[in-house]
Scaffold this motif. Sequence first.
Motif, PDB file in Angstrom:
ATOM      1  N   VAL A  56      -0.113   2.897   0.460  1.00 49.25           N
ATOM      2  CA  VAL A  56      -0.549   1.944  -0.572  1.00 49.25           C
ATOM      3  C   VAL A  56      -1.671   2.555  -1.401  1.00 49.25           C
ATOM      4  O   VAL A  56      -1.725   2.391  -2.622  1.00 49.25           O
ATOM      5  N   ILE A 143       6.639  -0.371  -0.931  1.00 50.78           N
ATOM      6  CA  ILE A 143       5.349   0.060  -1.470  1.00 50.78           C
ATOM      7  C   ILE A 143       5.486   0.668  -2.863  1.00 50.78           C
ATOM      8  O   ILE A 143       4.745   0.317  -3.785  1.00 50.78           O
ATOM      9  N   ALA A 152      -1.025  -3.099  -5.512  1.00 55.71           N
ATOM     10  CA  ALA A 152      -1.492  -2.073  -4.573  1.00 55.71           C
ATOM     11  C   ALA A 152      -3.013  -2.027  -4.539  1.00 55.71           C
ATOM     12  O   ALA A 152      -3.621  -1.921  -3.473  1.00 55.71           O
TER      13      ALA A 152
END
Length: 325
Positions: A56, A143, A152
């Motif tokens: 992330v 992600i 994120a």
Amino acid sequence: MNTKLRQTIQYLFLAFTVLVGIRFYIFFQYYYNYGEGLYLGRPHAVEAFLPLSALVGIKSWVSNGIFDTIHPAAIIILLTFILISYIFRKAFCGWICPFGWISERLSALANRFIGKQFTLPNWLDIPLRSIKYLLLGFFLYGIFYQMNGMAAYMFKMSDYNKISDIKMLLFLIDMSKTTLISILIILALTFYIKNFWCRYLCPYGAFMGIFGWFSPSVITRNADTCIDCSKCNKACINQLDIMNKKEVFSPECNSCLACVDACPQKGTLEYKFINKNYGKWIIPVSILTIYFGVMAIAIITGVWQTQLTPEEYLNLIPYVNSVVH
């Protein structure tokens, strides 16, 4: 000789991991008790166990141009392991990973007490091997595709992510009955079925294997001197068909060199880096130099330590169970 050298490196990293874990637990106890008791600074190497936070962080870094200041070591360690696995063909799994070490020790115990581990037939082995890649794909898709740069960044700065290392610690020391049973089942399967966890379930190993696939290092076999004894195949923990290959190009190869050790014909199996044989020391020396060298550079340049303050830890860690994502 290669096997003993590799095991020495494995024990070195295992000891390092244990020391980091002990120090991190003392760090946790200090803040969990509102700043009372023995204080030891946070060991940032513990972030090696935060690969999702690292991914992330990389997503946010690429999208927003802002390097992670919450768990910077997680990103640096992940990139370091990727580099090692690219250069030395998934060597992270064979030389560093504590779970790989556990798998090998279980294999040794199985060979001692039950004689031989089970090897699954190809019709079952091949589809099961895809599980770790499916798990990896699930995480990467979530992600890097579903999460935008702002999401994120917001996750990276969330209270949950700030103490995700503490969450990970509590998961290990205060696990639920379901988690404990699941772990025991995986350990039992790894005991009876050769390399079960690493071969079928580990998405981290799958990730390293993808980079290892493009590695400039490779095990080569000289067909002219090979006596087809199959000792290399029997020694390979990843069940690769080395005896019938000129070069071992496989994302499963972790450069453990067990096959080279097992070969009775000197010079038949060789580990080459950019088409040259540099001897048995190139992998361990390079791994230690890269890992601790990158760590030293990161510490010196100030991009290793988290920017979280003691006050923030005091405000979060005592209430860790109420912090949710």
